[in-house]
Design an enzyme around this catalytic site. Structure first.
Site, mmCIF file in Angstrom:
data_model
loop_
_atom_site.group_PDB
_atom_site.id
_atom_site.type_symbol
_atom_site.label_atom_id
_atom_site.label_comp_id
_atom_site.label_asym_id
_atom_site.label_seq_id
_atom_site.Cartn_x
_atom_site.Cartn_y
_atom_site.Cartn_z
ATOM 1 C CG HIS A 145 87.719 -37.141 -18.078
ATOM 2 N ND1 HIS A 145 86.812 -38.051 -18.583
ATOM 3 C CD2 HIS A 145 86.997 -36.282 -17.298
ATOM 4 C CE1 HIS A 145 85.598 -37.758 -18.129
ATOM 5 N NE2 HIS A 145 85.682 -36.696 -17.344
ATOM 6 N NE ARG A 154 84.308 -26.421 -24.988
ATOM 7 C CZ ARG A 154 83.908 -27.097 -23.914
ATOM 8 N NH1 ARG A 154 82.650 -27.089 -23.563
ATOM 9 N NH2 ARG A 154 84.788 -27.773 -23.186
ATOM 10 C CD GLU A 210 82.668 -39.279 -13.902
ATOM 11 O OE1 GLU A 210 82.945 -38.898 -12.728
ATOM 12 O OE2 GLU A 210 82.271 -38.528 -14.798
ATOM 13 C CG ASP A 244 81.900 -39.260 -9.073
ATOM 14 O OD1 ASP A 244 80.984 -39.412 -8.254
ATOM 15 O OD2 ASP A 244 82.222 -38.162 -9.565
ATOM 16 C CE1 TYR A 255 75.859 -29.385 -19.756
ATOM 17 C CE2 TYR A 255 77.676 -28.360 -18.584
ATOM 18 C CZ TYR A 255 77.043 -28.674 -19.769
ATOM 19 O OH TYR A 255 77.609 -28.276 -20.944
ATOM 20 C CB THR A 370 86.989 -39.386 -15.341
ATOM 21 O OG1 THR A 370 85.651 -39.298 -14.870
ATOM 22 C CG2 THR A 370 87.151 -40.641 -16.185
HETATM 23 MN MN MN Z 1 83.678 -37.454 -10.956
#
Ligand code: MN
Length: 438
Positions: A145, A154, A210, A244, A255, A370
């Site tokens: 993941h 990236r 997730e 999730d 974030y 995940t």
């Molecule tokens: Mn999570």
């Protein structure tokens, strides 16, 4: 690791006939815990144990004279409206109750008559979050993941250099953890669409699930005291399924630099049932670390890590749209994988979490992050399966999905099989997406 005992005997059957059909998630070898009451009743929620399509009402069983000694003390604690006190009792109590339940539910048990009066059909029960969860920590234990997500940002350097050294995690939100079956309102928030010069506010456009496992903490550790690898699993009560949910567009804008916030705290769904670590003992398997990867630092290593550190839990995600349900089309399987692919084990998460003296408490929840496997079809989130939304998946109804639509129902399922062992399962972890309130 818990040793195998008579409760794992694959030949053991129950006088509850539905436990013996070979396909139930809940044969007598499983005995998972939940908190329940009869649907629509004013009864108090209390602890119960699944057997076939029934629930053993532990509050009723404690009054029926079925248990004695430590098993009775454990059953009294487990019949409360949350399982925290039972979780705090530790291995000896959990194991005593499991052994007593297994004996009392076995074919030919003298307790059949008394315990039969304590059964409630699962079909007529509703459930609550099974513990008062004080803290929720979410990890990032699937290297597949982490690599799949990293590639989208990236392509040349998908995995950050710390990944193979330190179990990555963050502190999540406990108040919005909900039990399976709870509908979920599509979140709203800020996002920065590609090419825009300022953020927009509105319903999330990239809502995702997730596929995770949740780890319930048993006995805690005092502030300042670390938990060593050798003791780590004695601080773990059991595992559940955990969806999730993630708002990818909100997350992309918010974030940095402190990590996800409103993109994660609008809700996470827990399965009804908690499968104990003792029930999972037959499905332990080798944990491996590629020889050319860094090996764990000594505090994250242990003698039995490589022989049985992992657990082979078969995981699946299904989706059913509102149209599919209206047309009676079966849920569509989006992915299958196994928990055994995790880069970091349960013991490593507990040990790392507490190494600086952080105190875990009974009922705390750790998420695995995940869980994606090594192949493309084993991806545990839509953002991976659809390559960031660029390659939508097609449903049996002809509909396509880059991300979740209103009315979509997502269900996580899991089971364990091993040669010469019973098949046990986790039940389901389901949630349906409702339209946003703007
Ligand atoms: Mn999570």
């Amino acid at each position: 690791m818990t040793p195998l005992n008579a409760t794992h005997d694959p030949a053991r059957t129950s006088w509850v006939a539905s436990a013996n059909d070979g396909v139930t998630d809940f044969p007598i070898q499983n005995l998972p815990f939940a908190v329940f009451r009869r649907t629509g009743s004013a009864e108090v929620f209390r602890g119960g144990v699944a057997i076939g399509d029934q629930i053993v009402d532990l509050a009723a069983a404690t009054a029926a004279g079925v248990f004695t000694g430590l098993a009775q003390e454990a059953a009294v604690a487990a019949s409360a409206s949350t399982l925290n006190a039972f979780m705090a009792m530790g291995n000896a109590a959990w194991s005593a109750l499991r052994a007593a339940l297994s004996d009392a539910l076995s074919t030919g048990s003298a307790h059949e008559r008394a315990l039969r009066a304590c059964l409630v059909p699962q079909a007529s029960a509703e459930y609550a979050v099974p513990a008062r969860i004080g803290d929720y920590t979410d990890f990032y234990t699937s290297i597949y993941h982490a690599t799949n997500i990293g590639k989208q940002f990236r392509p040349d350097n998908p995995l950050l250099p710390n990944y193979k050294w330190v179990p990555i995690g963050y502190h999540g939100r406990a108040s919005s953890l909900v039990v399976s079956g709870t509908a979920l309102r599509r979140p709203v928030g800020q996002s920065m669409p590609p090419g825009a010069t300022q953020p927009s506010f509105g319903p999330c456009k990239r809502l995702d699930y997730e596929l995770e496992m949740g780890i319930y903490v048993g006995p805690g550790n005092a502030l300042g005291n670390r938990v060593a690898m050798a003791d780590a699993e004695s601080h773990v009560f059991g595992l559940c399924l955990l969806n999730d949910w993630s708002a990818r567009d909100i997350q992309g804008w918010e974030y940095q630099p402190l990590g996800p916030f409103l993109s994660k705290n609008f809700g996470s769904t827990l399965s009804t049932w908690i499968v104990t670590m003792e029930a999972l003992a037959p499905y332990r398997t080798a944990w491996t670390r590629p020889a050319d990867d860094p090996q764990p630092l000594p505090y994250l290593d242990a003698p039995d890590l490589r022989s049985n550190g992992a657990i082979d839990i078969q995981l699946a995600v299904t989706l059913s749209s509102a149209k599919m349900r209206a047309d009676n089309v079966a849920p569509h399987t989006l992915c299958r994988t196994s928990y055994r692919h995790a880069y970091w084990t349960i013991a490593q998460l507990v040990t790392h979490h507490t190494v600086n003296g952080c105190n875990l408490q009974p009922g705390d929840l750790l998420g695995t992050g995940t869980l994606s496997g090594p192949t493309a079809t084993e991806a545990g989130a839509l953002v991976e399966l659809t390559s960031g939304g660029k390659q939508p998946v097609t449903l049996p109804s002809g509909e396509t999905r880059s991300f979740l639509e209103d009315g979509d129902s997502v269900a996580l399922n899991a089971h364990c099989v091993a040669p010469g062992r019973a098949r046990i399962g986790f039940g389901t972890c389901e949630g349906t997406v409702l339209a946003a309130v703007v």
